[in-house]
Design a protein around this motif. Structure first.
Motif, mmCIF file in Angstrom:
data_model
loop_
_atom_site.group_PDB
_atom_site.id
_atom_site.type_symbol
_atom_site.label_atom_id
_atom_site.label_comp_id
_atom_site.label_asym_id
_atom_site.label_seq_id
_atom_site.Cartn_x
_atom_site.Cartn_y
_atom_site.Cartn_z
ATOM 1 N N LYS A 49 0.834 -1.201 0.000
ATOM 2 C CA LYS A 49 0.000 0.000 0.000
ATOM 3 C C LYS A 49 0.872 1.256 0.000
ATOM 4 N N ILE A 50 1.925 1.252 0.799
ATOM 5 C CA ILE A 50 2.852 2.385 0.828
ATOM 6 C C ILE A 50 3.526 2.531 -0.535
ATOM 7 N N ALA A 51 3.896 1.409 -1.142
ATOM 8 C CA ALA A 51 4.558 1.445 -2.453
ATOM 9 C C ALA A 51 3.642 2.041 -3.509
ATOM 10 N N ARG A 52 2.375 1.666 -3.490
ATOM 11 C CA ARG A 52 1.430 2.251 -4.457
ATOM 12 C C ARG A 52 1.290 3.746 -4.242
ATOM 13 N N SER A 53 1.269 4.161 -2.991
ATOM 14 C CA SER A 53 1.159 5.591 -2.668
ATOM 15 C C SER A 53 2.385 6.363 -3.164
ATOM 16 N N VAL A 54 3.566 5.826 -2.901
ATOM 17 C CA VAL A 54 4.806 6.483 -3.342
ATOM 18 C C VAL A 54 4.878 6.500 -4.870
ATOM 19 N N ALA A 55 4.501 5.397 -5.498
ATOM 20 C CA ALA A 55 4.533 5.325 -6.969
ATOM 21 C C ALA A 55 3.577 6.341 -7.575
ATOM 22 N N ARG A 56 2.420 6.496 -6.978
ATOM 23 C CA ARG A 56 1.450 7.467 -7.482
ATOM 24 C C ARG A 56 1.977 8.891 -7.298
ATOM 25 N N ALA A 73 9.325 -6.879 19.891
ATOM 26 C CA ALA A 73 7.880 -6.709 20.062
ATOM 27 C C ALA A 73 7.518 -6.181 21.449
ATOM 28 N N THR A 74 8.401 -6.364 22.431
ATOM 29 C CA THR A 74 8.094 -5.929 23.797
ATOM 30 C C THR A 74 8.138 -4.411 23.950
ATOM 31 N N ARG A 75 8.626 -3.694 22.966
ATOM 32 C CA ARG A 75 8.708 -2.245 23.054
ATOM 33 C C ARG A 75 7.404 -1.541 22.678
ATOM 34 N N GLY A 76 6.415 -2.303 22.217
ATOM 35 C CA GLY A 76 5.086 -1.748 22.024
ATOM 36 C C GLY A 76 4.698 -1.389 20.603
ATOM 37 N N ALA A 77 5.623 -1.291 19.688
ATOM 38 C CA ALA A 77 5.295 -0.927 18.303
ATOM 39 C C ALA A 77 5.092 -2.186 17.476
ATOM 40 N N SER A 78 4.153 -2.111 16.544
ATOM 41 C CA SER A 78 3.977 -3.246 15.641
ATOM 42 C C SER A 78 5.137 -3.256 14.641
ATOM 43 N N PHE A 79 5.332 -4.390 13.991
ATOM 44 C CA PHE A 79 6.428 -4.496 13.020
ATOM 45 C C PHE A 79 6.210 -3.558 11.847
ATOM 46 N N GLU A 80 4.962 -3.402 11.432
ATOM 47 C CA GLU A 80 4.647 -2.496 10.324
ATOM 48 C C GLU A 80 5.029 -1.059 10.665
ATOM 49 N N ARG A 139 8.983 3.939 8.289
ATOM 50 C CA ARG A 139 9.844 5.047 7.837
ATOM 51 C C ARG A 139 10.987 4.583 6.951
ATOM 52 N N THR A 140 11.633 3.524 7.359
ATOM 53 C CA THR A 140 12.780 3.049 6.588
ATOM 54 C C THR A 140 12.361 2.545 5.220
ATOM 55 N N SER A 141 11.287 1.774 5.181
ATOM 56 C CA SER A 141 10.855 1.247 3.888
ATOM 57 C C SER A 141 10.362 2.365 2.972
ATOM 58 N N ARG A 142 9.664 3.351 3.527
ATOM 59 C CA ARG A 142 9.206 4.480 2.711
ATOM 60 C C ARG A 142 10.403 5.278 2.193
ATOM 61 N N ARG A 143 11.408 5.491 3.040
ATOM 62 C CA ARG A 143 12.605 6.235 2.621
ATOM 63 C C ARG A 143 13.317 5.504 1.478
ATOM 64 N N VAL A 144 13.418 4.190 1.555
ATOM 65 C CA VAL A 144 14.060 3.412 0.494
ATOM 66 C C VAL A 144 13.305 3.587 -0.818
ATOM 67 N N MET A 145 11.976 3.560 -0.737
ATOM 68 C CA MET A 145 11.171 3.724 -1.949
ATOM 69 C C MET A 145 11.324 5.120 -2.541
ATOM 70 N N VAL A 146 11.295 6.136 -1.694
ATOM 71 C CA VAL A 146 11.435 7.518 -2.180
ATOM 72 C C VAL A 146 12.810 7.719 -2.807
ATOM 73 N N GLU A 147 13.845 7.200 -2.171
ATOM 74 C CA GLU A 147 15.198 7.325 -2.732
ATOM 75 C C GLU A 147 15.292 6.654 -4.099
ATOM 76 N N ALA A 148 14.641 5.519 -4.266
ATOM 77 C CA ALA A 148 14.655 4.833 -5.559
ATOM 78 C C ALA A 148 13.944 5.667 -6.621
ATOM 79 N N CYS A 149 12.822 6.270 -6.263
ATOM 80 C CA CYS A 149 12.084 7.109 -7.223
ATOM 81 C C CYS A 149 12.882 8.347 -7.600
ATOM 82 N N VAL A 150 13.524 8.962 -6.619
ATOM 83 C CA VAL A 150 14.337 10.158 -6.889
ATOM 84 C C VAL A 150 15.527 9.797 -7.775
ATOM 85 N N ALA A 151 16.161 8.668 -7.500
ATOM 86 C CA ALA A 151 17.296 8.234 -8.327
ATOM 87 C C ALA A 151 16.841 7.946 -9.752
#
Length: 146
Positions: free
Chosen positions: A29-36, A63-70, A75-87
């Motif tokens: 879903k994030i990838a489709r958003s970034v691609a769009r 997992a004990t720190r309270g955040a889900s894996f998603e 942030r990291t996965s979105r940054r990787v996608m944005v960097e690929a699009c910019v490149a």
């Protein structure tokens, strides 16, 4: 049947693999958003890049720190996608600039548009121009001897 381990990558446990695979819908879903947003058709490639990054981050997830894996990989996965699009955009702009510069140089030298005709046609045209120049030079030399 033995488990296949990719060369050059550490083995991933089944629970980490399940964790990463569970995040795939959100990453897609994030990838489709970034691609769009960046007007590219590479949503599948962006998903693959983000999933690779998620595989890298999975062993450090707690997992004990309270955040889900998603949330953890968002942030990291979105940054990787944005960097690929910019490149990709940067590479396209550079290629366009080179093509534009080549056209300007060829037109300034009166060779015409280098991309309008094939290589063979351009070489044949240039050969004809060289022969015409040589013939006119012979004619001028012949007239100057009289």
């Amino acid at each position: 049947m033995a488990e296949v381990i990719p060369i050059g990558r550490p083995a991933v446990s089944n629970e980490l693999r399940a964790l990463v695979e569970g995040a795939r819908p959100r990453v897609a879903k994030i990838a489709r958003s970034v691609a769009r947003f960046y007007r590219t058709n590479n949503a599948d490639d962006l998903t693959q890049l983000a999933m690779l990054k998620a595989l890298e981050l999975a062993p450090a997830y707690d997992a004990t720190r309270g955040a889900s894996f998603e949330t953890y990989i968002y942030r990291t996965s979105r940054r990787v996608m944005v960097e690929a699009c910019v490149a990709e955009r940067r590479d396209f702009v550079i290629a366009e600039a080179i093509a534009r510069g080549t056209r300007v140089v060829f037109e300034a030298l009166d060779f015409g548009d280098p991309f309008a005709e094939g290589v063979d046609a351009r070489e044949e045209r240039l050969r004809g121009e060289r022969e015409a120049t040589a013939a006119s030079a012979r004619l001028v030399r012949g007239l100057s001897r009289r």
